[in-house]
Design a protein around this motif. Structure first.
Motif, PDB file in Angstrom:
ATOM      1  N   VAL A  54       0.852  -1.199   0.000  1.00 35.37           N
ATOM      2  CA  VAL A  54       0.000   0.000   0.000  1.00 35.37           C
ATOM      3  C   VAL A  54       0.888   1.250   0.000  1.00 35.37           C
ATOM      4  CG1 VAL A  54      -1.714   1.313   1.325  1.00 35.37           C
ATOM      5  CG2 VAL A  54      -1.903  -1.193   1.155  1.00 35.37           C
ATOM      6  N   ASN A  55       1.915   1.249   0.852  1.00 35.79           N
ATOM      7  CA  ASN A  55       2.834   2.401   0.900  1.00 35.79           C
ATOM      8  C   ASN A  55       3.478   2.637  -0.460  1.00 35.79           C
ATOM      9  OD1 ASN A  55       2.429   2.895   3.602  1.00 35.79           O
ATOM     10  ND2 ASN A  55       4.155   1.656   4.273  1.00 35.79           N
ATOM     11  N   ALA A  56       3.894   1.535  -1.112  1.00 37.09           N
ATOM     12  CA  ALA A  56       4.597   1.674  -2.396  1.00 37.09           C
ATOM     13  C   ALA A  56       3.648   2.190  -3.475  1.00 37.09           C
ATOM     14  CB  ALA A  56       5.214   0.337  -2.799  1.00 37.09           C
ATOM     15  N   ILE A  57       2.418   1.710  -3.473  1.00 33.80           N
ATOM     16  CA  ILE A  57       1.441   2.177  -4.479  1.00 33.80           C
ATOM     17  C   ILE A  57       1.186   3.675  -4.277  1.00 33.80           C
ATOM     18  CG2 ILE A  57      -0.974   1.981  -5.228  1.00 33.80           C
ATOM     19  CD1 ILE A  57      -0.744  -1.061  -4.535  1.00 33.80           C
ATOM     20  N   GLU A  58       1.040   4.071  -2.997  1.00 29.43           N
ATOM     21  CA  GLU A  58       0.805   5.497  -2.723  1.00 29.43           C
ATOM     22  C   GLU A  58       2.014   6.331  -3.135  1.00 29.43           C
ATOM     23  OE1 GLU A  58      -2.510   4.802   0.744  1.00 29.43           O
ATOM     24  OE2 GLU A  58      -0.534   5.523   1.362  1.00 29.43           O
ATOM     25  N   LYS A  59       3.191   5.761  -2.927  1.00 26.78           N
ATOM     26  CA  LYS A  59       4.424   6.475  -3.283  1.00 26.78           C
ATOM     27  C   LYS A  59       4.477   6.775  -4.800  1.00 26.78           C
ATOM     28  CE  LYS A  59       8.795   7.740  -2.792  1.00 26.78           C
ATOM     29  NZ  LYS A  59       9.223   8.884  -2.017  1.00 26.78           N
ATOM     30  N   VAL A  60       3.940   5.847  -5.632  1.00 25.69           N
ATOM     31  CA  VAL A  60       3.991   6.107  -7.077  1.00 25.69           C
ATOM     32  C   VAL A  60       2.767   6.888  -7.562  1.00 25.69           C
ATOM     33  CG1 VAL A  60       5.510   4.142  -7.549  1.00 25.69           C
ATOM     34  CG2 VAL A  60       3.037   3.846  -7.820  1.00 25.69           C
ATOM     35  N   GLY A  61       1.978   7.408  -6.612  1.00 24.98           N
ATOM     36  CA  GLY A  61       0.939   8.365  -6.976  1.00 24.98           C
ATOM     37  C   GLY A  61      -0.461   7.787  -7.148  1.00 24.98           C
ATOM     38  N   TYR A  62      -0.716   6.603  -6.592  1.00 25.03           N
ATOM     39  CA  TYR A  62      -2.048   5.996  -6.719  1.00 25.03           C
ATOM     40  C   TYR A  62      -2.633   5.730  -5.337  1.00 25.03           C
ATOM     41  CZ  TYR A  62      -1.448   5.512 -11.696  1.00 25.03           C
ATOM     42  OH  TYR A  62      -1.297   5.802 -13.027  1.00 25.03           O
ATOM     43  N   SER A  63      -3.949   5.697  -5.266  1.00 24.37           N
ATOM     44  CA  SER A  63      -4.557   5.319  -3.990  1.00 24.37           C
ATOM     45  C   SER A  63      -5.083   3.891  -4.109  1.00 24.37           C
ATOM     46  CB  SER A  63      -5.675   6.286  -3.617  1.00 24.37           C
ATOM     47  OG  SER A  63      -6.708   6.130  -4.544  1.00 24.37           O
ATOM     48  N   VAL A  64      -5.281   3.261  -2.964  1.00 24.34           N
ATOM     49  CA  VAL A  64      -5.669   1.849  -2.962  1.00 24.34           C
ATOM     50  C   VAL A  64      -7.131   1.700  -2.578  1.00 24.34           C
ATOM     51  CG1 VAL A  64      -5.334  -0.334  -1.713  1.00 24.34           C
ATOM     52  CG2 VAL A  64      -3.355   0.995  -2.470  1.00 24.34           C
ATOM     53  N   GLU A  65      -7.832   0.924  -3.365  1.00 26.81           N
ATOM     54  CA  GLU A  65      -9.193   0.501  -2.998  1.00 26.81           C
ATOM     55  C   GLU A  65      -9.105  -0.993  -2.759  1.00 26.81           C
ATOM     56  OE1 GLU A  65     -12.484   1.605  -2.972  1.00 26.81           O
ATOM     57  OE2 GLU A  65     -12.023   3.718  -3.361  1.00 26.81           O
ATOM     58  N   TRP A  66      -9.810  -1.482  -1.736  1.00 26.18           N
ATOM     59  CA  TRP A  66      -9.743  -2.908  -1.442  1.00 26.18           C
ATOM     60  C   TRP A  66     -10.852  -3.665  -2.144  1.00 26.18           C
ATOM     61  CZ3 TRP A  66      -5.605  -4.820   0.830  1.00 26.18           C
ATOM     62  CH2 TRP A  66      -4.785  -3.933   1.528  1.00 26.18           C
ATOM     63  N   VAL A  67     -10.471  -4.833  -2.646  1.00 27.66           N
ATOM     64  CA  VAL A  67     -11.485  -5.747  -3.166  1.00 27.66           C
ATOM     65  C   VAL A  67     -11.682  -6.791  -2.081  1.00 27.66           C
ATOM     66  CG1 VAL A  67     -11.938  -7.515  -4.899  1.00 27.66           C
ATOM     67  CG2 VAL A  67     -10.928  -5.342  -5.583  1.00 27.66           C
ATOM     68  N   ARG A  68     -12.825  -6.731  -1.397  1.00 30.31           N
ATOM     69  CA  ARG A  68     -13.011  -7.592  -0.233  1.00 30.31           C
ATOM     70  C   ARG A  68     -13.978  -8.731  -0.488  1.00 30.31           C
ATOM     71  NH1 ARG A  68     -11.593  -2.874   3.202  1.00 30.31           N
ATOM     72  NH2 ARG A  68      -9.567  -3.512   3.974  1.00 30.31           N
ATOM     73  N   LYS A  69     -14.688  -8.688  -1.642  1.00 28.98           N
ATOM     74  CA  LYS A  69     -15.551  -9.813  -1.999  1.00 28.98           C
ATOM     75  C   LYS A  69     -15.538  -9.989  -3.516  1.00 28.98           C
ATOM     76  CE  LYS A  69     -19.717  -7.017  -1.099  1.00 28.98           C
ATOM     77  NZ  LYS A  69     -19.074  -5.739  -1.159  1.00 28.98           N
ATOM     78  N   PRO A  70     -15.815 -11.196  -3.984  1.00 32.82           N
ATOM     79  CA  PRO A  70     -15.697 -11.491  -5.418  1.00 32.82           C
ATOM     80  C   PRO A  70     -16.493 -10.517  -6.294  1.00 32.82           C
ATOM     81  CG  PRO A  70     -16.103 -13.502  -4.182  1.00 32.82           C
ATOM     82  CD  PRO A  70     -16.196 -12.389  -3.202  1.00 32.82           C
ATOM     83  N   GLU A  71     -17.676 -10.079  -5.819  1.00 38.30           N
ATOM     84  CA  GLU A  71     -18.503  -9.169  -6.638  1.00 38.30           C
ATOM     85  C   GLU A  71     -17.775  -7.860  -6.940  1.00 38.30           C
ATOM     86  OE1 GLU A  71     -19.404 -11.543  -4.237  1.00 38.30           O
ATOM     87  OE2 GLU A  71     -20.636 -10.129  -3.091  1.00 38.30           O
ATOM     88  N   ASP A  72     -16.829  -7.463  -6.037  1.00 35.92           N
ATOM     89  CA  ASP A  72     -16.123  -6.182  -6.244  1.00 35.92           C
ATOM     90  C   ASP A  72     -15.138  -6.241  -7.395  1.00 35.92           C
ATOM     91  OD1 ASP A  72     -17.472  -5.398  -4.033  1.00 35.92           O
ATOM     92  OD2 ASP A  72     -15.757  -5.482  -2.665  1.00 35.92           O
ATOM     93  N   VAL A  73     -14.750  -7.457  -7.813  1.00 36.89           N
ATOM     94  CA  VAL A  73     -13.723  -7.572  -8.864  1.00 36.89           C
ATOM     95  C   VAL A  73     -14.210  -6.889 -10.144  1.00 36.89           C
ATOM     96  CG1 VAL A  73     -12.440  -9.198 -10.340  1.00 36.89           C
ATOM     97  CG2 VAL A  73     -12.741  -9.687  -7.899  1.00 36.89           C
ATOM     98  N   ALA A  74     -15.516  -7.008 -10.411  1.00 35.19           N
ATOM     99  CA  ALA A  74     -16.069  -6.437 -11.642  1.00 35.19           C
ATOM    100  C   ALA A  74     -15.878  -4.921 -11.703  1.00 35.19           C
ATOM    101  CB  ALA A  74     -17.552  -6.793 -11.749  1.00 35.19           C
TER     102      ALA A  74
END
Ligand code: 1PR
Length: 548
Positions: free
Chosen positions: A18-38
């Motif tokens: 998460v720290n590394a993704i934020e460092k390259v300028g992106y924010s993180v959204e979590w996929v916590r259930k299969p339906e979120d993958v879509a």
């Protein structure tokens, strides 16, 4: 900030990612259930630990079909470590569980007859090896960069096999084995290494994935020397941390574990600087890893040790190499009387940004009990519970041995070493006694017994200190290191005694150690990590160059 989706399907240690993704300028959204993958556009599948455990959790949570669909739709997908492995058909690590089969192939275990397993450290991911000499960089990968790996299973590289199916392959070499370090096709990027722990080189790969930069020009064609494959010599900076008499957490350093000044200050705790600043300084000097040892945590309750958690949190925001934290990893009782397991203590550290935890005193007790039970595993020790949840690679055992001289091997029941440095009465043999509580208690238990027991329990690595050598600047205890290396298969980090860069060259040349650690010589500003690496390189040893 644009968004990257991160799969959250297993107890994993993803703070660094998460720290590394934020460092390259992106924010993180979590996929916590299969339906979120879509809903996810750019999706990252991080994986740690055991292939079977990861993939069965993944399958049981219902992710297989949504992920297949995501990839088939051509949406950006990145798999890291076990996240790479899961896309293959199968792994020797667990025959009961299948992979997704997006890529044909079966992972096998590294041969440990001639090298340590797991493979831990910095190695290549070189696309030009696979016939691609076009001067192009695939997803930011460069032939002369090094990336941080930690795994026991890999896909052996067979030239042409995956290339014929459209994959671009980046290779690495461990001993005689050449394996797939990364592979890419269309919008899919898979890395066996951890980009989030691979310094600037890894951040570049993450950024390229996030920005969809599949192919760019290499800034320059690297020399054959710079693109040499193989595991580099790992140099680690260690920070012993404790609260001083004013109540501040400071970096300190002892002489044979005594950290108090011997001057008119009346024996104050030696204060060598601030932990977060010093960790950052060593990262910028090219340290391959940073280790924090909370050396008096046996006195306090680690659950109440929020300043240490804060130090980890802040360090992991700017230091993109592996961070280890040791001290107080054991079952404990919180200040309000609640029982807290070693696994819960370790989880707090992982959530705050640690990549590995180091177990000291508790490992000695657990190993003594292992022998008392007739070499059977309890299943409940700190080492076993943490390695089951986070993988063996996340568990280091820190050993604090003290030499005990004897006239002959028959004079003790312990495993002895013939020493070139006889004892005070001319004794030509010694054994290494384990100690606990920072050397305050010496056990009737030797280091060979300890390391073999903790290897059986699932420790991934040994941090091998030596109280006789600590802070002496007289070089590592080569006899101890050779003896321990001959007893186990897991990697060993040599520690204690480094006084100048030549000592690092010596330990790598005269022992098969997997890594070497220094503390005092760096803290006192006598030498930098960069100077150590330059020296190793002059001696013909392969090292990772720091990249801006
Ligand atoms: O027993 O699980 O609570 O863990 C305590 C941890 O703290 C252990 O890893 C133990 O090694 C460490 N520790 C405890 N007391 C001390 C002390 O110094 N008084 N430090 C201590 C261990 C050794 C290394 C040092 C090397 C290199 N210090 O950390 O960095 O010896 O030093 P050098 O290059 O200057 O010679 P638990």
């Amino acid at each position: 900030m644009p968004t990257v989706y991160l799969l959250d399907y297993v107890a994993g240690n993803v703070r660094s990612l998460v720290n590394a993704i934020e460092k390259v300028g992106y924010s993180v959204e979590w996929v916590r259930k299969p339906e979120d993958v879509a809903n996810a556009e750019k999706l990252i599948f991080p994986g740690v630990g055991h292939f079977g455990h990861c993939m069965s959790q993944f399958a049981d949570s219902g992710y297989i079909e949504p992920i297949r669909k995501h990839i088939a739709a051509g949406k950006p997908f990145m798999g890291i470590c076990v996240g790479l492995q899961g896309l293959f058909e199968s792994s020797e690590e667990s025959d009961k569980v299948a992979g997704l089969g997006v890529v044909p192939g079966r992972l096998t275990r590294f041969d440990d007859s001639d090298k340590a397993v797991p493979h831990i450290g910095w190695n290549s991911a070189n696309t030009s090896k696979a016939g691609n000499v076009t001067g192009e960089s695939v997803y930011g990968l460069r032939p002369d960069s090094k990336y941080y790996y930690v795994h026991s299973y890999a896909l052996p590289y067979v030239e042409g096999q995956l290339e014929s199916k459209g994959w671009t392959i980046a290779t690495a070499r461990y001993g005689k084995e050449e394996f797939v370090g990364a592979l890419a096709k269309d919008n899919v990027l898979l890395t066996q290494f951890h980009p989030e722990k691979s310094g600037a080189a890894g951040l570049r790969v993450l950024k390229a994935f996030c920005e969809g930069q599949k192919v760019t020009k290499l800034p320059q064609q690297p020399s054959a020397q710079a693109a040499r494959e193989g595991l580099t010599r790992r140099v680690i900076a260690c920070l012993d941390v404790r609260t001083n008499d004013q109540g501040d957490l400071v970096v300190t350093k002892g002489d044979q574990y005594d950290v108090r000044e011997k001057d008119e200050s009346g024996g104050a705790v030696r204060n060598l600087g601030k932990p977060v600043d010093m960790a950052r300084k060593y990262y910028e000097q090219g340290a391959d890893e940073v280790t924090f040892l909370n050396i008096t945590s046996f006195r306090n309750c680690p659950v109440a040790d929020t300043p240490m958690l804060e130090i980890l949190r802040r360090t992991s925001e700017t230091v993109f190499v592996p961070l280890t934290i040791g001290g107080g990893i054991r079952d404990t009782v919180d200040t309000d009387g609640t029982k807290v397991s070693a696994l819960e203590v370790a989880s707090m550290y992982f959530k705050s940004g640690a990549d590995k935890v180091s177990v000291g005193s508790d490992a000695v007790t657990a190993a003594e009990e292992y022998y008392a039970r007739g070499k059977t595993l309890a299943g409940t020790t700190a080492i076993e519970t943490i390695s089951a949840a986070y993988g063996n690679q996340a568990v280091v055992v820190s050993v604090d041995p003290k030499r005990q001289y004897v006239a002959s091997p028959e004079a003790t029941t312990h495993h002895t070493v013939k020493t070139a440095f006889p004892g005070p009465n001319g004794e030509e043999y010694c054994w290494y006694a384990c100690t606990t509580k920072g050397g305050r208690e010496t056990r009737d238990f030797d280091v060979k017994q300890l390391v073999q027991a903790v290897e059986a329990m699932g420790a991934g690595e040994i941090l091998l200190n030596c109280i006789d050598k600590d802070g002496t600047n007289s070089g590592f205890d080569l006899e101890l290191i050779n003896d321990v290396k001959a007893s186990i298969k897991i990697p060993v980090i040599a520690s204690s005694g480094a006084g100048h860069p030549g000592h690092f060259a010596e330990v790598f040349e005269k022992t098969p150690t997997d890594a070497a650690l220094g503390a005092g010589m760096f803290h006192r500003g006598e030498y930098t990590v960069k100077q150590v690496k330059e020296h190793l390189q002059q001696q013909g040893l392969l090292v990772r160059q720091f990249e801006e």
